[in-house]
Design an enzyme around this catalytic site. Structure first.
Site, PDB file in Angstrom:
ATOM      1  N   LYS A  36       0.695  -1.534   0.259  1.00  0.00           N
ATOM      2  CA  LYS A  36      -0.121   0.173   0.009  1.00  0.00           C
ATOM      3  C   LYS A  36       1.206   1.065   0.064  1.00  0.00           C
ATOM      4  O   LYS A  36       2.017   1.300   0.244  1.00  0.00           O
ATOM      5  CB  LYS A  36      -1.132  -0.377   1.117  1.00  0.00           C
ATOM      6  N   ARG A 134     -10.443  -0.005  15.214  1.00  0.00           N
ATOM      7  CA  ARG A 134     -10.101   1.360  13.511  1.00  0.00           C
ATOM      8  C   ARG A 134     -11.127   1.068  13.174  1.00  0.00           C
ATOM      9  O   ARG A 134     -11.928   0.418  13.379  1.00  0.00           O
ATOM     10  CB  ARG A 134      -9.140   1.303  13.556  1.00  0.00           C
ATOM     11  N   TYR A 268      16.248  30.706   6.241  1.00  0.00           N
ATOM     12  CA  TYR A 268      14.635  31.521   7.010  1.00  0.00           C
ATOM     13  C   TYR A 268      14.501  31.597   8.256  1.00  0.00           C
ATOM     14  O   TYR A 268      15.138  30.800   9.092  1.00  0.00           O
ATOM     15  CB  TYR A 268      13.212  31.158   5.994  1.00  0.00           C
ATOM     16  N   MET A 316      11.001  24.647   0.698  1.00  0.00           N
ATOM     17  CA  MET A 316      10.622  23.598   0.283  1.00  0.00           C
ATOM     18  C   MET A 316      11.145  23.119  -0.897  1.00  0.00           C
ATOM     19  O   MET A 316      10.612  22.202  -0.441  1.00  0.00           O
ATOM     20  CB  MET A 316       9.422  24.465  -0.863  1.00  0.00           C
TER      21      MET A 316
END
Ligand SMILES: *Cc1c(COP(=O)(O)O)cnc(C)c1O
Length: 378
Positions: A36, A134, A268, A316
């Site tokens: 998966k 779940r 940053y 990013m």
């Protein structure tokens, strides 16, 4: 060879060997390789094929869409998909010979109707909620689900192929819920058999249970993380101690090298400031590629034989390393994670540094990564 971009090198030979190792470790039960989430970030179809080459006789996925993609690639191994909604193409799944998990009277009815429409008997695995709360049918509701399967409208279209469940604490073998879930599961299997069904496969164990809880193997096991060579939990041992090899390494070429004076704030918000005059290297990999932003100042990277931490914020598309006197040039390759046996940072090192789990580090990798397969069997 250096690729122009951030590259994940996926060693399919290692993946096959990991499956073979798991198969010989469980010694008897069959193996359902869980592919998966794009093969945990390694590629759905390549992971499926390499698993089969390693001895997997089943493939496990969450979504019907994933199962259909495998079928469309002409892979005819048994496939189980265990999660669907009313939007899913059940008729198409049944026609494609995909086994489906049932978790409720609703899902029994949906699948039986779809099977009738497909003109084919649907193979279902009853997914029991033994304590994870779940997916799955609670044991208190199992009798009702079995009645729905046996009812005249549904029974002709359904074949109960399997009974399955999933642990909440597979990575803590001594946790009291483990024995309790195993006990509930065994009783549920007994009830299914007592109701006249003869399931072909009984399955409960994921990776951690495969290595830590041998009493949970039954006749089929469902390894995910370990087929990709990553240990589910440190107390079961490292990859090397489990006899498995990390399949993926994430690599990038250096995009720029330059000298900075002391006191330069990097990236940053200047979360890293150079202490002395130094050299920095720019790496073209960022949070949009799956490098956690939480790896700012803490994510480990192997460069020129040294393990360094990222300097400043992960952006990013890029991050910076303070390489000091290391002999590095534009185009040299750095390893973000790979095989710790080769001195490379591990997926676990990244998970620990960024306060998450190794599963998330692998499956969050972004679409810009250039994936290269090596050692594919023919
Ligand atoms: C994802 C998943 C697995 C595989 O788990 P690992 O811990 O990666 O081995 C097995 N069974 C189910 C139901 C799953 O959702």
């Amino acid at each position: 060879m250096i690729q122009p971009h951030l590259t994940s090198v996926v060693d399919l030979g290692a993946l096959s060997r990991n499956v073979a190792t798991i198969k010989s470790h469980v010694a008897g039960p069959e193996v359902m390789a869980v592919v998966k989430a794009d093969g945990y970030g390694h590629g759905l179809l390549a992971s499926a094929r390499a698993s089969i080459a390693g001895g997997a006789s089943w493939l496990g996925v969450a979504l019907i869409q994933e199962a259909l993609e495998i079928r469309q690639a002409n892979i005819d191994t048994r496939i189980l998909a265990w999660l669907f909604t009313p939007q899913d193409q059940l008729v198409q799944a049944i026609k494609a010979d995909i086994d489906l998990a049932v978790n409720s009277v609703w899902s029994v009815e949906q699948i039986a109707q779809a099977a009738k429409q497909a003109g084919q008997i649907a193979r279902v695995h009853i997914k029991i909620d033994t304590g994870l709360s779940r997916n799955g049918v609670l044991t208190t509701d199992l009798a009702e689900v079995l009645r729905a399967i046996s009812s005249p409208v549904n029974s002709a279209n359904l074949n109960v192929t399997g009974v399955m469940s999933h642990f909440a604490y597979a990575d803590e073998p001594n946790h009291p819920t483990v024995a309790k879930q195993l006990d509930e599961f065994t009783q549920a299997v007994d009830l299914v058999r007592a109701s006249g069904f003869e399931p072909e496969v009984i399955h409960l164990a994921n990776s951690a249970a495969i290595f830590g809880l041998p009493q949970t193997h039954f006749n089929l096991v469902r390894p995910g993380l370990t087929i990709y060579g990553v240990s589910p939990t440190p107390h079961l041992g490292s990859s090397a101690e489990l006899g498995i090899t990390p399949v993926m390494s994430l690599r990038a070429p250096i995009a720029l090298v330059k000298d900075l004076p002391a006191g330069s704030g990097i990236s940053y918000a200047h979360q890293y400031v150079t202490e002395k005059a130094t050299r920095v290297a720019l790496i073209p990999a960022g949070y949009s590629d799956g490098i956690p932003r939480a790896g700012s100042n803490v994510g480990p990277v192997l460069i020129a034989g040294s393990l360094l931490k990222i300097a400043g914020r992960v952006c990013m598309d890029q991050f910076v390393l303070d390489v000091g006197d290391l002999p590095v040039s534009i185009g040299d390759e750095v390893v973000i994670f790979g095989d710790p046996a080769k001195g490379e940072p591990s997926v676990d090192d990244w998970a620990t540094a960024t306060n998450t789990i190794n599963y998330e580090i692998l499956t969050r990798l972004g679409p810009r990564i250039n994936r290269t397969f090596v050692n594919e069997s023919r």
